[in-house]
Design a protein around this motif. Structure first.
Motif, PDB file in Angstrom:
ATOM      1  N   ARG A 198       8.239 -10.850  10.737  1.00 21.29           N
ATOM      2  CA  ARG A 198       9.154 -10.339  11.768  1.00 21.29           C
ATOM      3  C   ARG A 198       9.425 -11.403  12.821  1.00 21.29           C
ATOM      4  O   ARG A 198      10.567 -11.630  13.211  1.00 21.29           O
ATOM      5  N   GLU A 199       8.358 -12.040  13.282  1.00 19.31           N
ATOM      6  CA  GLU A 199       8.522 -13.065  14.306  1.00 19.31           C
ATOM      7  C   GLU A 199       9.323 -14.245  13.767  1.00 19.31           C
ATOM      8  O   GLU A 199      10.142 -14.836  14.495  1.00 19.31           O
ATOM      9  N   ALA A 200       9.111 -14.579  12.488  1.00 19.62           N
ATOM     10  CA  ALA A 200       9.864 -15.688  11.894  1.00 19.62           C
ATOM     11  C   ALA A 200      11.350 -15.366  11.830  1.00 19.62           C
ATOM     12  O   ALA A 200      12.196 -16.225  12.114  1.00 19.62           O
ATOM     13  N   ALA A 201      11.688 -14.122  11.463  1.00 19.34           N
ATOM     14  CA  ALA A 201      13.096 -13.725  11.392  1.00 19.34           C
ATOM     15  C   ALA A 201      13.732 -13.744  12.777  1.00 19.34           C
ATOM     16  O   ALA A 201      14.876 -14.200  12.944  1.00 19.34           O
ATOM     17  N   ASN A 202      13.007 -13.256  13.779  1.00 18.83           N
ATOM     18  CA  ASN A 202      13.553 -13.253  15.139  1.00 18.83           C
ATOM     19  C   ASN A 202      13.745 -14.672  15.672  1.00 18.83           C
ATOM     20  O   ASN A 202      14.745 -14.974  16.327  1.00 18.83           O
ATOM     21  N   THR A 203      12.775 -15.544  15.383  1.00 20.93           N
ATOM     22  CA  THR A 203      12.879 -16.932  15.824  1.00 20.93           C
ATOM     23  C   THR A 203      14.020 -17.644  15.112  1.00 20.93           C
ATOM     24  O   THR A 203      14.773 -18.426  15.724  1.00 20.93           O
ATOM     25  N   TRP A 204      14.165 -17.392  13.798  1.00 23.83           N
ATOM     26  CA  TRP A 204      15.268 -17.976  13.041  1.00 23.83           C
ATOM     27  C   TRP A 204      16.605 -17.596  13.660  1.00 23.83           C
ATOM     28  O   TRP A 204      17.502 -18.427  13.808  1.00 23.83           O
ATOM     29  N   PHE A 205      16.742 -16.334  14.063  1.00 29.32           N
ATOM     30  CA  PHE A 205      17.994 -15.905  14.679  1.00 29.32           C
ATOM     31  C   PHE A 205      18.186 -16.569  16.037  1.00 29.32           C
ATOM     32  O   PHE A 205      19.253 -17.129  16.323  1.00 29.32           O
ATOM     33  N   ASP A 206      17.156 -16.513  16.886  1.00 29.43           N
ATOM     34  CA  ASP A 206      17.286 -17.031  18.260  1.00 29.43           C
ATOM     35  C   ASP A 206      17.551 -18.532  18.287  1.00 29.43           C
ATOM     36  O   ASP A 206      18.450 -18.996  19.006  1.00 29.43           O
ATOM     37  N   ALA A 211       9.627  -1.327  15.335  1.00 22.47           N
ATOM     38  CA  ALA A 211      10.102  -1.355  16.717  1.00 22.47           C
ATOM     39  C   ALA A 211      10.467  -2.762  17.174  1.00 22.47           C
ATOM     40  O   ALA A 211      11.311  -2.933  18.055  1.00 22.47           O
ATOM     41  N   ASP A 212       9.853  -3.783  16.581  1.00 24.72           N
ATOM     42  CA  ASP A 212      10.150  -5.160  16.962  1.00 24.72           C
ATOM     43  C   ASP A 212      10.846  -5.911  15.832  1.00 24.72           C
ATOM     44  O   ASP A 212      10.662  -7.124  15.688  1.00 24.72           O
ATOM     45  N   ASP A 213      11.637  -5.207  15.033  1.00 25.71           N
ATOM     46  CA  ASP A 213      12.490  -5.904  14.068  1.00 25.71           C
ATOM     47  C   ASP A 213      13.621  -6.585  14.838  1.00 25.71           C
ATOM     48  O   ASP A 213      13.647  -6.566  16.071  1.00 25.71           O
ATOM     49  N   LEU A 214      14.558  -7.210  14.112  1.00 23.24           N
ATOM     50  CA  LEU A 214      15.591  -7.970  14.815  1.00 23.24           C
ATOM     51  C   LEU A 214      16.408  -7.083  15.750  1.00 23.24           C
ATOM     52  O   LEU A 214      16.752  -7.492  16.862  1.00 23.24           O
ATOM     53  N   SER A 215      16.717  -5.856  15.334  1.00 29.14           N
ATOM     54  CA  SER A 215      17.453  -4.942  16.225  1.00 29.14           C
ATOM     55  C   SER A 215      16.674  -4.689  17.504  1.00 29.14           C
ATOM     56  O   SER A 215      17.210  -4.785  18.616  1.00 29.14           O
TER      57      SER A 215
END
Length: 471
Positions: free
Chosen positions: A180-188, A212-216
């Protein structure tokens, strides 16, 4: 005498496809999946209305949350890019999904639509180049393109005016904090930076909620995003009024009964389990009745009592002075003979000097009998400073065990009806949401403050002095 020729039915239909994304999406569905039966519903029109607003740059950041298998990918990732390029062959579009194979499928479906006879008839000005017409990327003669990538992959050298993220995680990946953190960091740090025009570029994220802490959840917590949330079953009366779509959903209404009945959805809930169902179907990554804490356990009060036996404040402070990522929280409780009323919840992201000032202000506002502060990290420094500078009734708390264990230990007190919440308050929704989604929420500061207070009350054998407090 001048005569005006009426357009033929074919010409009128073609004009409709060029100007109405919803009609275009329906036609694209028949091309991508010709053996399937199309069943129209208002939510397809609604998604199209939002995407048309994005096309006009009236919305530049959009999150769409909707259950699986409700045409989200065909609507957003297949039909919309084809429609955009038909209307303006110079548009540049980047689209990503959690897996390369899925990204390529969406890309090939989009290209299939654009190579169809009906598409070339309504958009005769668009031509794909012969040397860059591949699965991953196809380019128009006007130098527009659609580029497919996957979450985590590099997009160096590629840019676009429209960025689309379609399902950045699958259900298994969402269970992993690391992924999850990797996906969020990839987006940011990666994907979101690929906009050609930072002022007018558009980003659309479409997905089912998985955590709750997915990309959305990650993006909504930041703010600045338009949110189109479409649960499978309406939980409250909802008035949908956007563009050409006007619908009223009553509690219990299913999203598309002709496609998936209430009975079918209930079977799906049984098979998935309530946690997965709450996220993927209801777009609320926790069951309606909560996880460790159930919604039905909380008593309600209309207004505070005039007198309480004690006023207690419980503080959960950010782990480091000056830390901006995690908020600090103060919960103020009124202690009565048969339980506790939560009188106020204050949540702030503060650097240390402002945090200390807020503790002093809350103490002046409520004149508490005891102020509980966790005796570690910033809380330890706070206790030291306040003990030296004030005569506040400070109590340092040394927590034992982990957060989940501490919360579970006091859940029986909440279930027994010991805790009452107000019927309405500005902070109430955020407090309830954090409790209902714990331990899957992105923040747990209010849960920590609650469990700290309840554990302290439970462990007290005898209060040294009971004073009647008047509010």
């Amino acid at each position: 005498m001048t005569s005006t020729r009426r357009p033929s039915d074919q010409e009128a239909f073609d004009a409709l496809l060029r100007h109405r994304l919803s009609a275009f999406t329906r036609k694209a569905f028949a091309t991508v999946d010709p053996g399937a039966t199309y069943s129209h519903n208002w939510h397809i029109d609604l998604i199209a209305e939002y995407l048309e607003a994005c096309t006009r740059r009236e919305i530049k950041r959009l999150i769409i949350n909707i259950p699986p298998r409700y045409m989200k990918s065909i609507s957003v990732t297949v039909a919309w890019p084809a429609w955009l390029l038909g209307r303006d062959p110079s548009e540049r579009i980047l689209a990503a999904s959690y897996a390369e194979v899925l990204s390529l499928k969406h890309s090939m479906d989009c290209r299939l639509v654009m190579q169809s006879d009906w598409y070339r008839r309504i958009f005769p000005g668009l031509q794909l180049t012969g040397d860059q017409n591949e699965k991953r990327k196809f380019v128009t003669t006007a130098r527009g393109h659609r580029f497919a990538t996957s979450v985590g992959a590099s997009v160096i050298g590629e840019g676009g005016r429209f960025l689309i993220v379609d399902d950045p995680l699958n259900a298994q990946q969402a269970l992993s904090d690391t992924q999850r953190e990797a996906a969020n960091t990839w987006f940011d740090q990666g994907f979101s930076t690929r906009l050609d025009d930072k002022e007018n570029g558009v980003i659309v994220v479409v997905m089912q909620r998985l955590h709750a802490d997915d990309l959305s959840g990650h993006l909504l917590a930041k703010g600045g995003w338009e949110h189109l949330c479409i649960p499978g079953i309406a939980e409250v009366r909802t008035v949908v009024d956007f563009g050409r779509v006007k619908v009223i959903r009553e509690p219990g209404d299913v999203l598309h009964p002709a496609r998936e009945s209430r009975q079918a959805i209930e079977r799906q809930k049984t098979e998935m389990g309530s946690y997965a169902f709450a996220g993927q179907y209801q777009q609320r990554p926790a069951p309606a009745d909560g996880g460790i804490f159930k919604a039905g356990w909380f008593r309600r009060y209309e207004k505070p009592l005039e007198t309480y036996e004690q006023i207690i404040q419980s503080w959960d402070t950010a782990s480091k002075p000056g830390q901006l990522n995690d908020p600090s929280c103060c919960l103020t409780f009124g202690v009565r003979k048969d339980g506790f009323d939560l009188l106020q919840a204050v949540v702030r992201r503060l650097e240390y000097p402002d945090l200390k000032a807020l503790v002093l202000k809350q103490a002046v506002d409520w004149n508490p009998n005891a102020i509980l502060i966790e005796d570690k990290s910033s809380g330890q420094a706070l206790l030291q400073d306040l003990r030296r500078e004030t005569k506040l009734p400070l109590i340092g708390i040394n927590p034992e065990k982990d957060k989940i264990t501490r919360a579970s230990a006091v859940s029986a007190m909440v279930e027994a009806g010991k805790l009452a919440l107000p019927t309405q308050a500005p902070w109430l929704t955020d407090f309830e949401m954090e409790l209902m989604t714990f331990p899957n929420a992105p923040h747990d500061d209010q849960v920590d403050g609650l469990s700290q207070f309840l554990n302290w009350m439970r462990e007290r054998q005898h209060a040294p002095e009971i004073r009647i407090r008047r509010l």
